[in-house]
Scaffold this active site. Structure first.
Site, PDB file in Angstrom:
ATOM      1  N   ASP A  96      16.320  48.769  10.422  1.00 17.90           N
ATOM      2  CA  ASP A  96      17.122  50.223  11.024  1.00 17.90           C
ATOM      3  C   ASP A  96      17.992  49.847  12.492  1.00 17.90           C
ATOM      4  O   ASP A  96      18.315  48.980  12.933  1.00 17.90           O
ATOM      5  CB  ASP A  96      15.910  51.130  11.372  1.00 17.90           C
ATOM      6  CG  ASP A  96      15.663  52.009  10.374  1.00 17.90           C
ATOM      7  OD1 ASP A  96      15.892  51.734   9.582  1.00 17.90           O
ATOM      8  OD2 ASP A  96      14.056  52.344  10.462  1.00 17.90           O
ATOM      9  N   LYS A  97      19.307  50.688  12.106  1.00 20.45           N
ATOM     10  CA  LYS A  97      20.247  50.193  13.204  1.00 20.45           C
ATOM     11  C   LYS A  97      19.352  50.468  14.735  1.00 20.45           C
ATOM     12  O   LYS A  97      19.847  48.836  15.362  1.00 20.45           O
ATOM     13  CB  LYS A  97      20.986  51.317  13.924  1.00 20.45           C
ATOM     14  CG  LYS A  97      22.220  51.288  14.162  1.00 20.45           C
ATOM     15  CD  LYS A  97      23.457  52.309  14.703  1.00 20.45           C
ATOM     16  CE  LYS A  97      23.805  52.423  15.061  1.00 20.45           C
ATOM     17  NZ  LYS A  97      24.952  53.129  15.447  1.00 20.45           N
TER      18      LYS A  97
END
Length: 344
Positions: free
Chosen positions: A168-169
């Site tokens: 995830d970011k």
């Protein structure tokens, strides 16, 4: 970077299907362009959008439909008002193709990320917080993929520039990236077979209670109340996939806990969902109910360890990424410590 002769005895997730490895890059369109066609028997009776899908096959239906709705298509010289308009043999169909952020997404860009291992076959990187892995709505540029294309021009020959799994970011830590198609296919197979092993460190809200080690086995699917997030669901009542996460308490305090997470399956947001389900949402993970604490401004999750057998050399490789500064500071804030690698 640490390199050892033994793989961590843990299982990791297959976060993507093998078929994803065959996804081609979107066509890059740098300038506006008009294309004209004389419709033949193959297009006779089709809607304008369906006809254009045949005639301009390198572009997606959704992109072409968007252009039609913007007034960029003409039928016999007249602007097409309705996507459902039909074409006939001999009709002159024209479309003005326009550069969009999506069509220009797969371009080389200078992006900062740390490479901790590299040979002619693969890279191992330490992804920083805030770096998006793939171009997607809201992030069509400045991604890891763009940086890989800039770093190695040959990466354009590979689906997704060799990326075989995701973070995830706002999750930091280790990723392996292929540099050849042979190695990419091999890594996809290893991930699907749970032979690429990863361990995560998570900082959870609330003091840990009960056994120091536990397995969470609840199924995960789309949250029926919010399709943008995942949730623990009953697999016999709605679409959910089996999931298993092994958790081990490393440090504890009144405010929260430091937990070692081992993935046995690879569902979207699996650690975040399972930690929230047992009452320990990740610190600062607002999507799953995690409160901001200990100075953290992003979900407190770090992919600390990565282990696999090299697809070409057969060498057993083990990498460790140190905690990023924000997680180090959070531990100090709570009076916790983590000074070594825990694999048991």
């Amino acid at each position: 970077m640490k390199l050892s002769k033994s793989i961590i005895s843990t299982e990791s997730s297959a976060e993507h299907l093998k078929s994803e490895a065959d996804t081609d890059f979107a066509l890059e369109l740098d300038t506006n362009e008009t294309r004209e066609f004389v419709c033949n028997e193959a297009q006779h009776g089709l809607r304008v959008d369906n006809a254009l899908v045949q005639l301009v096959s390198e572009f997606s239906r959704s992109y072409l439909k968007q252009l039609i709705e913007q007034g960029s298509a003409r039928l016999n010289g007249q602007r097409v008002i309705k996507v459902a308009s039909k074409v006939k043999v001999g009709d002159l169909l024209a479309i003005d193709l326009q550069a969009t952020p999506q069509s220009q997404a797969f371009k080389p860009e200078k992006v900062d990320f740390e490479v901790i291992f590299e040979d002619e076959h693969l890279l191992v990187i330490n992804k920083p917080v805030g770096l998006v892995v793939h171009p997607a709505p809201g992030n069509w540029s400045g991604t890891l993929l763009n940086g890989l294309l800039e770093r190695d021009p040959k990466a354009v020959l590979l689906p997704r520039a060799g990326i075989v799994h995701r973070l995830d970011k706002d999750t930091s830590g280790l990723m392996v990236v292929a540099r050849t198609r042979q190695v990419m296919d091999a890594l996809v197979e290893k991930i699907a077979a749970r032979e690429v092993n990863r361990l995560y460190l998570a900082l959870g809200n609330c003091a840990w209670t009960g056994p120091k080690e536990r397995d969470v086995t609840e199924s995960i699917g789309r949250d029926p109340r919010n399709r943008l997030r995942m949730a623990v669901v009953s697999s016999d009542k709605m679409a959910g996939k089996t999931a298993k996460t092994s958790l081990k308490l490393l440090q504890n305090c009144e405010q929260g806990c430091l937990v070692l997470c081992r993935l046995h399956t690879g569902r979207t947001h699996q650690i975040r969902v399972h930690m929230a389900h047992i009452g320990h949402p990740l610190v600062a993970d607002s999507v799953y109910g995690g409160a901001q604490a200990a100075g953290m401004q992003r979900q407190a999750l770090h992919a600390e360890q990565l282990a696999f057998e090299h697809p070409v050399t057969g060498e057993l490789m083990h990498f460790v990424a140190p905690l990023p500064d924000d997680l180090k500071a959070a531990l100090v804030n709570w009076g916790l410590s983590y000074n070594g690698v825990s694999t048991k």
